[in-house]
Write an enzyme that holds these catalytic residues in place. Structure first.
Site, PDB file in Angstrom:
ATOM      1  NE  ARG A  16      97.731  13.885 100.765  1.00  0.00           N
ATOM      2  CZ  ARG A  16      96.973  14.944 100.966  1.00  0.00           C
ATOM      3  NH1 ARG A  16      96.137  15.370 100.028  1.00  0.00           N
ATOM      4  NH2 ARG A  16      97.056  15.615 102.101  1.00  0.00           N
ATOM      5  CG  HIS A 216      96.594  20.677 105.596  1.00  0.00           C
ATOM      6  ND1 HIS A 216      97.382  19.613 105.219  1.00  0.00           N
ATOM      7  CD2 HIS A 216      95.941  21.058 104.473  1.00  0.00           C
ATOM      8  CE1 HIS A 216      97.199  19.355 103.931  1.00  0.00           C
ATOM      9  NE2 HIS A 216      96.336  20.211 103.457  1.00  0.00           N
ATOM     10  CG  HIS A 218      95.806  24.199 100.666  1.00  0.00           C
ATOM     11  ND1 HIS A 218      96.223  23.604  99.519  1.00  0.00           N
ATOM     12  CD2 HIS A 218      95.577  23.201 101.547  1.00  0.00           C
ATOM     13  CE1 HIS A 218      96.229  22.287  99.670  1.00  0.00           C
ATOM     14  NE2 HIS A 218      95.829  22.015 100.897  1.00  0.00           N
ATOM     15  CB  CYS A 249      99.946  23.989  87.657  1.00  0.00           C
ATOM     16  SG  CYS A 249     100.750  24.991  86.404  1.00  0.00           S
ATOM     17  CG  ASN A 260      99.825  22.614 102.558  1.00  0.00           C
ATOM     18  OD1 ASN A 260     100.042  23.306 103.534  1.00  0.00           O
ATOM     19  ND2 ASN A 260      98.910  21.672 102.540  1.00  0.00           N
TER      20      ASN A 260
END
Lengths: 315, 315
Positions: A16, A216, A218, A249, A260
C-alpha cells in the site's frame, strides 16, 4: 529491559505505501505478486491497497483489480486504506478484510492538507465510518493518530494534542458502543526520536495504563529502528513496517526517504534479541529483493544486502 | 531516561573508513577536500588516513600525501589508523595527531584474518606500541575492542571474552604506567542489537563502574542508531561515526553495507533530543553531499536527503 515483549505483531504496509508513491507505473500483476509472496512469510496482515482518489494517487488507480486478483493465503488478512466513507464503501465491496479503524491527525494543518478536512470534520467523518461498522457488525480494532511525533507544517506536536486524540478515539468508540483494541501512534513524516517515543508513550500509559499501543514509524531521518527499540523497550507489541523500507525513493530527489521502518531489518533485530515475530526471515528477504526488482531502484533495507549473518557463517 | 547524557563527543571516521574500501581510485585532493570541510563543522577529531599496507588497502596508498596536504584547523585532531608498529612509526613521522590506543579483538579468528596475528601476538604487538608511546610521552587514551558484538567468522561473541579484553587493556596500560581514558566497544561487522549493547555495557559497568565507554557501531543490518540509542540511554558519551554513512557501497554488491552509523543522522537524533554535539548540522550535511559526490554513488545517510526539518518548515 524487563519490559521487552516476548513477541510482536507486524502489520506489513509495503504494498500500500510503496505503490502509492511509485515514480513509474507498476503493473497490476507485479503488485499482486509481491502481496502473494509476502503472505508466504508468516506475516498475518498485509495492507494491500489504497482506496483513494486515483487522480490524487494514480499509483493506486488499479486498487480494485489488485484486491480481486490476490490469491488469498489462509490466516492472512488483506486490508486496504481509506480516508473517507467512499473509500470504505469501496473496500467493503471488494474481497478485502475490513478492519474497523478510527483515523485522527494530531496536526490540524496536516489533516487539512492530507484530507481537506478540519479536525472537527474529521471527527464527524469517523462517525460515518463507525456507523458503517456498526451496521455491518465490523469489529473496531485500532485508532490511528497521524503526525503524533511531529508535522511537516506545524513542526513539533505538543504531547497534550496526542493525549487529546487518544481521548477522542476512546470517546468515539464509546459513542458507538465499541471498546477499542488499542491506539497506533504514527510518525507520519519521520520526526520522531527515541526520547519523544518514551515521553509520549509514558504520558499515555500514565493515563490509560491498560491501553495497548502500536507504532507506525517512518524512517525519514534514520531514527526509525531507534524509535522502534524505544517502543519495544516500553513493551509495545504491534508495529507497522514496510518490506525493503518501501514507501519512497530515497535517491530520486531531495524529497527524502519517507519509507516506513524496513520489515526485514526490524524482524532481524527482533529475532536476534529473542523477540518472536513468527516470520520466516529468509523468505522475507526474498520479498525485499522482489520489491526492489519491481520498483526498479535500490530500496533502503539493509539486511537484504548484508545477509542475516555474515556470508562466511552461512557458507 | 535519566542516564541520557547532556552532550556527546563524536569521532569522525568517514575519510579513513570510506576511502579504504572505495571501489574506484579517489583523487588525493578530494580526500583532503572532504577532511578540510569536516573540520569546519565543529567536529573535533577526524580519523583521516589508514597507515596500512598499500598492497592490501590500495585506497590508502596515498595516506602520507593526504596527511601532509591537509590544512589544519585549530582545535581539530587529525588521527590515523595503524595496525602494526610500522604503521605507528609512519604515522608519527607525519603531521598527524598521535593518540595512543590499544587495539584488541574479541574474536581470535577475526584477529588472525585482519592482522595475521593471534591474540597473544596481538598483546605483544600492543606492548611495542605502548613502549613507543612511553618513549615519546604520547598520552594513552582509549582501548578498542573489535568484534565486541559478534564476528563474521565466529558468530556470537561470549560477553566473557569482551570482559577479558577490557581486563587485558587495563592490565597492559598498567604495565606501562598508564591509566586509560576508557574503552571503545566496536561492532566491527554490524552484528549488534540494542539488547546486546545493554548486556555488554551492563556487564562492564558492574565490574568497572568508573570506566568510560565509547562505541564504534557499523550499521550493516540497520540496527546502528538503535544500538547507539541503547548506548546513549546508558550514558555513553563517545561515538565513532562516518559522514553520510561512509564505509561501504551498499548498492554495489551483496557484500552488504558495512558503513558506520551516519554522523549527520546521529547528530540530528542527538540534537533533536537535546543532547549537544557541538556540530553545525547544516554544514555537516553539506559534507555528506560532498562525500557522495566524491565516491560517485548514493550513500546511506538519510537526513541529507530528507533535510533536518521538512522542507515546508524551512521555507
Amino acid at each position: 529491559m524487563s519490559n521487552v515483549p516476548k513477541s510482536v505483531v507486524i502489520h506489513e504496509e509495503g504494498p500500500r505505501e510503496g505503490f502509492q508513491i511509485a515514480a513509474k507505473p507498476i503493473a497490476t500483476k507485479l503488485k499482486v505478486e509481491l502481496i502473494e509472496a509476502l503472505a508466504e512469510t508468516g506475516i498475518k496482515q498485509i495492507d494491500s491497497v489504497a482506496l483513494v482518489d486515483p487522480k490524487r494517487v494514480p499509483g493506486w488507480a488499479d486498487a480494485d483489480d489488485v484486491a480481486r486478483l490476490i490469491r488469498k493465503h489462509p490466516g492472512v488478512r488483506y486490508t486496504g486504506l481509506w480516508l473517507n466513507l467512499r473509500g470504505l464503501e469501496r473496500a467493503a465491496a471488494l474481497p478485502l478484510d475490513i478492519v474497523g479503524v478510527i483515523r485522527l491527525t494530531a496536526s490540524e494543518t496536516f489533516c487539512l492538507r492530507n484530507t481537506n478536512r478540519t479536525l472537527a470534520q474529521t471527527v464527524d467523518e469517523q462517525r460515518k465510518w463507525l456507523r458503517f461498522y456498526r451496521e455491518r457488525n465490523i469489529p473496531l480494532e485500532w485508532g490511528y493518530i497521524m503526525t503524533a511525533f511531529g508535522c511537516n507544517y506545524e513542526g513539533d506536536i505538543a504531547p497534550a494534542k496526542v493525549r487529546a486524540m487518544v481521548a477522542e478515539i476512546l470517546s468515539l468508540a464509546d459513542e458507538f458502543g465499541y471498546s477499542i483494541d488499542g491506539v497506533v501512534l504514527a510518525d507520519t513524516v519521520g520526526m520522531g526520536t527515541p526520547l519523544k517515543v518514551e515521553r509520549i508513550i509514558g504520558m499515555i500509559r500514565d493515563e490509560w495504563p491498560e491501553l495497548r499501543l502500536g507504532t507506525h514509524l517512518h524512517d525519514t531521518r534514520g531514527t526509525g529502528l531507534a524509535n522502534a527499540w524505544a517502543a519495544l523497550s516500553l513493551g509495545v507489541q504491534q508495529f507497522d513496517t514496510t518490506v525493503a523500507g518501501l514507501g519512497g525513493c530515497p535517491f530520486a530527489s531531495s524529497k527524502g526517504a519517507p519509507g516506513n521502518i524496513c520489515t526485514e531489518d526490524f524482524v532481524y533485530m527482533c529475532e536476534e534479541m529473542g523477540i518472536s515475530t513468527g516470520i520466516d526471515l529468509a523468505r522475507l528477504i526474498e520479498c525485499a529483493r522482489l520489491a526492489e526488482s519491481i520498483v526498479g531502484h535500490p530500496l533502503p533495507g539493509k539486511v537484504m544486502k548484508a545477509g542475516v549473518r555474515p556470508q562466511s557463517l552461512v557458507a
